[in-house]
Design an enzyme around this catalytic site. Structure first.
Site, PDB file in Angstrom:
ATOM      1  N   ASP A  13       1.388  -1.121  -0.158  1.00 48.84           N
ATOM      2  CA  ASP A  13      -0.243  -0.433  -0.435  1.00 48.84           C
ATOM      3  C   ASP A  13       0.972   1.428  -0.224  1.00 48.84           C
ATOM      4  O   ASP A  13       2.196   0.766   0.202  1.00 48.84           O
ATOM      5  CB  ASP A  13      -0.659   0.034   1.080  1.00 48.84           C
ATOM      6  CG  ASP A  13      -1.439   0.920   1.649  1.00 48.84           C
ATOM      7  OD1 ASP A  13      -2.196   1.657   0.420  1.00 48.84           O
ATOM      8  OD2 ASP A  13      -2.022   1.735   2.212  1.00 48.84           O
ATOM      9  N   ASP A  15       0.059   4.946   0.800  1.00 49.74           N
ATOM     10  CA  ASP A  15      -0.601   5.984   2.293  1.00 49.74           C
ATOM     11  C   ASP A  15      -0.184   5.649   3.394  1.00 49.74           C
ATOM     12  O   ASP A  15      -1.123   4.583   3.514  1.00 49.74           O
ATOM     13  CB  ASP A  15      -1.926   6.497   1.798  1.00 49.74           C
ATOM     14  CG  ASP A  15      -1.956   8.109   0.406  1.00 49.74           C
ATOM     15  OD1 ASP A  15      -0.507   8.016  -0.012  1.00 49.74           O
ATOM     16  OD2 ASP A  15      -2.905   7.722  -0.208  1.00 49.74           O
TER      17      ASP A  15
HETATM   18  P1  B16 Z   1      -6.226   9.935  -4.368  1.00 51.46           P
HETATM   19  P2  B16 Z   1      -3.935   3.822  -0.507  1.00 51.46           P
HETATM   20  C1  B16 Z   1      -5.813   5.666  -0.448  1.00 51.46           C
HETATM   21  O1  B16 Z   1      -4.027   5.449  -0.836  1.00 51.46           O
HETATM   22  C2  B16 Z   1      -5.458   6.522   0.801  1.00 51.46           C
HETATM   23  O2  B16 Z   1      -5.240   5.373   2.142  1.00 51.46           O
HETATM   24  C3  B16 Z   1      -7.261   7.148   0.620  1.00 51.46           C
HETATM   25  O3  B16 Z   1      -7.551   7.789   2.335  1.00 51.46           O
HETATM   26  C4  B16 Z   1      -7.705   8.373  -0.422  1.00 51.46           C
HETATM   27  O4  B16 Z   1      -9.076   8.116  -0.069  1.00 51.46           O
HETATM   28  C5  B16 Z   1      -7.309   7.336  -1.658  1.00 51.46           C
HETATM   29  O5  B16 Z   1      -6.303   6.708  -1.197  1.00 51.46           O
HETATM   30  C6  B16 Z   1      -8.097   8.629  -2.430  1.00 51.46           C
HETATM   31  O6  B16 Z   1      -6.567   8.518  -2.947  1.00 51.46           O
HETATM   32  O7  B16 Z   1      -7.756  11.239  -3.448  1.00 51.46           O
HETATM   33  O8  B16 Z   1      -4.958  10.386  -3.935  1.00 51.46           O
HETATM   34  O9  B16 Z   1      -7.375   9.410  -5.429  1.00 51.46           O
HETATM   35  O10 B16 Z   1      -4.297   3.999   1.145  1.00 51.46           O
HETATM   36  O11 B16 Z   1      -4.678   2.925  -0.802  1.00 51.46           O
HETATM   37  O12 B16 Z   1      -2.162   4.235  -0.961  1.00 51.46           O
HETATM   38 MG    MG Z   2      -3.217   2.944   3.457  1.00 52.09          MG
END
Ligand code: B16
Ligand code: MG
Length: 234
Positions: A13, A15
């Site tokens: 992953d 974030d």
């Molecule tokens: P974006 P991951 C996710 O990333 C985040 O955990 C989540 O909080 C966020 O809303 C989502 O990506 C979408 O991100 O707005 O930048 O498209 O944890 O899957 O790396």
């Molecule tokens: Mg994450």
């Protein structure tokens, strides 16, 4: 006794695992929510981890009792505002923001001959990886824009396994979100959870600084069934 196997791939992953952009997502959502008169805190934010932008907004509006209030155009505008705030926070991201333990783990996984994948539902993932100087460290990154489902649906980890050409049952997924652990487990992968409150991870650590390839490999190997004896390793 059969030979100790190696996983075919380790899929990360982004974030909250590779870098702490989970905090930036929270700050941007909190600012937008405040504008709408909705209070969210870090405990609430746990539900948004691993959840895509549209579903995160829906969750916040539901929390504020505004689920039926806003038409699609307004929702689109809110998502754009949140993303603009998020990208402003991303502007200062550098390789110094890679979380502890990640660079040595990436090097060790590569040295062990395992494939390396990314399973982030963030549409900003390519920019985040570039800012961290990590773009060329991954053999395959799932394209968030091409997904039909957010985590906890298994789609993104399955897509990453398919892109890498590996068997999910021979692969490890590393996640900081409960939704991500659910997605990994649903594919029959070995789940590694980063965070004190996560449940149902095959192997759980409190923070990325505790990630060490020999330990991770030993735990994964212990969970494998030896095919010739059908004895679970201990
Ligand atoms: P974006 P991951 C996710 O990333 C985040 O955990 C989540 O909080 C966020 O809303 C989502 O990506 C979408 O991100 O707005 O930048 O498209 O944890 O899957 O790396
Ligand atoms: Mg994450």
């Amino acid at each position: 006794m059969c030979d100790q196997p190696y996983p075919q791939a380790v899929i990360f992953d982004l974030d909250g695992v590779i870098t702490d952009t989970a905090e930036f997502h929270f700050q941007a959502w909190q600012q937008l929510a405040q504008k709408l008169g909705i209070e969210i805190d870090r405990a609430f934010n746990e539900q948004l981890k691993g959840v895509n932008r549209a579903d995160s907004l829906a969750c916040i509006l539901r929390h504020g009792g505004q689920e039926q209030v806003w038409p699609p155009e307004a929702r689109q505008q809110f998502m754009t505002e949140k993303n603009d705030l998020y990208r402003q926070l991303l502007a200062n991201l550098t390789p110094a923001d890679i979380l502890p333990g990640i660079l040595p783990l990436l090097a060790a996984v590569r040295a062990a001959g395992c494939r390396i994948g990314l399973a982030s539902v963030s549409e900003n993932a390519p920019q985040v990886l570039a800012s961290l100087g990590l773009s060329d460290r991954f053999d395959f990154c799932a394209d968030a824009r091409a997904l039909s489902h957010s985590k906890p649906h298994p789609e993104i980890f399955l897509t990453a396994c398919q892109g890498l050409g590996v068997d999910p049952r021979q692969s490890i997924g590393i996640e900081d979100a409960q939704a991500g652990i659910t997605a990994i487990n649903a594919n029959g992968m070995y789940s590694v959870g980063i965070g004190a409150t996560l449940t149902e991870a095959d192997y759980r650590l409190n923070h990325t600084g505790e990630l060490a390839w020999p330990d991770l490999l030993a735990h994964w190997q212990a969970a494998q069934v030896c095919p010739d004896t059908l004895i679970t390793r201990s």
